[in-house]
Design an enzyme around this catalytic site. Structure first.
Site, PDB file in Angstrom:
ATOM      1  N   PHE A 249       2.179  -6.348   4.432  1.00 12.52           N
ATOM      2  CA  PHE A 249       3.529  -6.897   4.428  1.00 12.52           C
ATOM      3  C   PHE A 249       4.133  -6.841   3.032  1.00 12.52           C
ATOM      4  O   PHE A 249       3.454  -7.103   2.031  1.00 12.52           O
ATOM      5  CB  PHE A 249       3.519  -8.371   4.859  1.00 12.52           C
ATOM      6  CG  PHE A 249       3.081  -8.616   6.265  1.00 12.52           C
ATOM      7  CD1 PHE A 249       4.006  -8.693   7.300  1.00 12.52           C
ATOM      8  CD2 PHE A 249       1.734  -8.790   6.561  1.00 12.52           C
ATOM      9  CE1 PHE A 249       3.590  -8.934   8.607  1.00 12.52           C
ATOM     10  CE2 PHE A 249       1.310  -9.029   7.861  1.00 12.52           C
ATOM     11  CZ  PHE A 249       2.243  -9.101   8.889  1.00 12.52           C
ATOM     12  N   ASP A 250       5.417  -6.539   2.979  1.00 13.38           N
ATOM     13  CA  ASP A 250       6.211  -6.845   1.803  1.00 13.38           C
ATOM     14  C   ASP A 250       6.297  -8.370   1.724  1.00 13.38           C
ATOM     15  O   ASP A 250       6.015  -9.069   2.705  1.00 13.38           O
ATOM     16  CB  ASP A 250       7.600  -6.216   1.964  1.00 13.38           C
ATOM     17  CG  ASP A 250       8.568  -6.676   0.899  1.00 13.38           C
ATOM     18  OD1 ASP A 250       8.246  -6.537  -0.293  1.00 13.38           O
ATOM     19  OD2 ASP A 250       9.644  -7.182   1.265  1.00 13.38           O
ATOM     20  N   LEU A 251       6.687  -8.900   0.579  1.00  7.38           N
ATOM     21  CA  LEU A 251       6.736 -10.356   0.420  1.00  7.38           C
ATOM     22  C   LEU A 251       8.163 -10.897   0.506  1.00  7.38           C
ATOM     23  O   LEU A 251       8.553 -11.494   1.504  1.00  7.38           O
ATOM     24  CB  LEU A 251       6.086 -10.751  -0.906  1.00  7.38           C
ATOM     25  CG  LEU A 251       5.946 -12.250  -1.183  1.00  7.38           C
ATOM     26  CD1 LEU A 251       5.146 -12.942  -0.087  1.00  7.38           C
ATOM     27  CD2 LEU A 251       5.304 -12.473  -2.551  1.00  7.38           C
ATOM     28  N   ASP A 252       8.963 -10.656  -0.533  1.00  6.81           N
ATOM     29  CA  ASP A 252      10.322 -11.204  -0.576  1.00  6.81           C
ATOM     30  C   ASP A 252      11.193 -10.590   0.514  1.00  6.81           C
ATOM     31  O   ASP A 252      11.288  -9.368   0.640  1.00  6.81           O
ATOM     32  CB  ASP A 252      10.968 -10.925  -1.931  1.00  6.81           C
ATOM     33  CG  ASP A 252      10.299 -11.686  -3.064  1.00  6.81           C
ATOM     34  OD1 ASP A 252       9.535 -12.614  -2.772  1.00  6.81           O
ATOM     35  OD2 ASP A 252      10.544 -11.347  -4.234  1.00  6.81           O
TER      36      ASP A 252
ATOM     37  N   VAL B  98       4.898  -3.534   6.962  1.00  3.37           N
ATOM     38  CA  VAL B  98       6.074  -4.256   7.452  1.00  3.37           C
ATOM     39  C   VAL B  98       6.939  -4.669   6.264  1.00  3.37           C
ATOM     40  O   VAL B  98       6.447  -5.287   5.315  1.00  3.37           O
ATOM     41  CB  VAL B  98       5.653  -5.515   8.238  1.00  3.37           C
ATOM     42  CG1 VAL B  98       6.884  -6.221   8.812  1.00  3.37           C
ATOM     43  CG2 VAL B  98       4.664  -5.159   9.341  1.00  3.37           C
TER      44      VAL B  98
END
Length: 212
Positions: free
Chosen positions: A8-11, A160
Site C-alpha cells: 500500500f501507498d500511505l498518504d 494499492v
C-alpha cells in the site's frame, strides 16, 4: 485470495494526510514569501518531497524542504487519521495469511510515525520509504525492494495507491495495481493509468482479492 502480498501507498490511501500536507506547504511557502495553488500541491502528492520543494522554490528548494519538515513534525499527530475501514481490512488480510507492506515516498521516520498514530503499525511487515531506494515512484524499485524483503514474487503481489505515480510504479514493477478514489486523484485520472481495478471503498478491494 488472489495475492500473497498486498503493498500500500500511505498518504491518501491508508491515512488521510491531505490537510497535513496542505497546511505544511501553506506555512513553509509563506515563510519564504512564495505561494502555490492547492491543485498544484495536490498534484505533487506521491512524489519525493525534496523534488517537490525544488519544483516550487527553485534554488531555494533545500530551504523550503527544511521549513516544511520542521513545521510538519510539530503538527503531524493532530492531522493524521486512518481512512474508515482500514484496520478491518488489515485484520482481514492477516486472517487470509497475506503479507502487508508499505511503499511510500515519505521519509521513513514519519511513515512509521503515521502508521503508529493510526494504529496500523502492528499489521505491517515492511516499510519501504524515501531513504530506502535510489529511484522513487513512478520507477519500479520501491515496489521491487519491498517484495524482495518479503520474499514474494512480483507476479503474486498487488500494489494499492491513490495517485497515478502509484499505479505507474506498480505496473513498472510488474505487479497488479489497484487505485483508490478517496485520495488526491480523480477516478478519471486513475482510469487513464490502466490499473487492474479501481475501488471506491475497502469492501470493493476485498471483492477483487476474492476474485469477485
Amino acid at each position: 485470495m488472489r495475492f500473497s502480498a498486498v503493498l500500500f501507498d500511505l498518504d491518501g490511501t491508508l491515512v488521510d494526510t491531505v490537510s497535513l500536507i496542505l497546511e505544511s506547504f501553506r506555512y513553509s511557502l509563506g515563510k519564504l514569501g512564495l505561494e502555490a495553488e492547492e491543485k498544484e500541491i495536490l498534484n505533487t502528492i506521491g512524489l519525493p518531497l525534496i523534488d517537490v520543494c525544488y519544483g516550487f522554490a527553485g534554488d531555494r528548494g533545500e530551504e523550503l524542504f527544511k521549513c516544511y519538515v520542521d513545521y510538519q513534525e510539530t503538527i503531524h499527530d493532530r492531522y493524521v487519521k486512518e481512512y474508515a475501514g482500514t484496520t478491518d481490512l488489515f485484520e482481514y488480510l492477516k486472517e487470509k495469511g497475506c503479507h502487508i507492506g508499505i511503499v511510500t515516498s515519505k521519509r521513513k521516520v514519519l511513515a512509521h510515525r503515521g502508521l503508529a498514530v493510526a494504529g496500523l503499525d502492528k499489521f505491517v511487515e515492511v516499510v519501504v520509504a524515501l531513504e530506502d531506494t535510489e529511484a522513487h515512484k513512478p520507477e519500479p524499485e520501491p515496489v521491487l525492494k519491498a517484495l524482495d524483503i518479503l520474499g514474494v514474487p512480483v507476479e503474486t503481489a498487488l500494489y494499492v495507491g491513490d495517485s497515478p505515480y502509484d499505479i505507474r510504479c506498480g505496473k513498472n514493477a510488474g505487479a497488479a495495481t489497484a487505485g483508490v478514489t478517496w485520495g488526491v486523484s480523480t477516478e478519471e485520472q486513475l482510469f487513464k493509468e490502466g490499473p487492474d481495478v479501481i475501488v471506491h471503498d475497502w469492501q470493493e478491494l476485498k471483492d477483487f482479492l476474492e476474485g469477485q
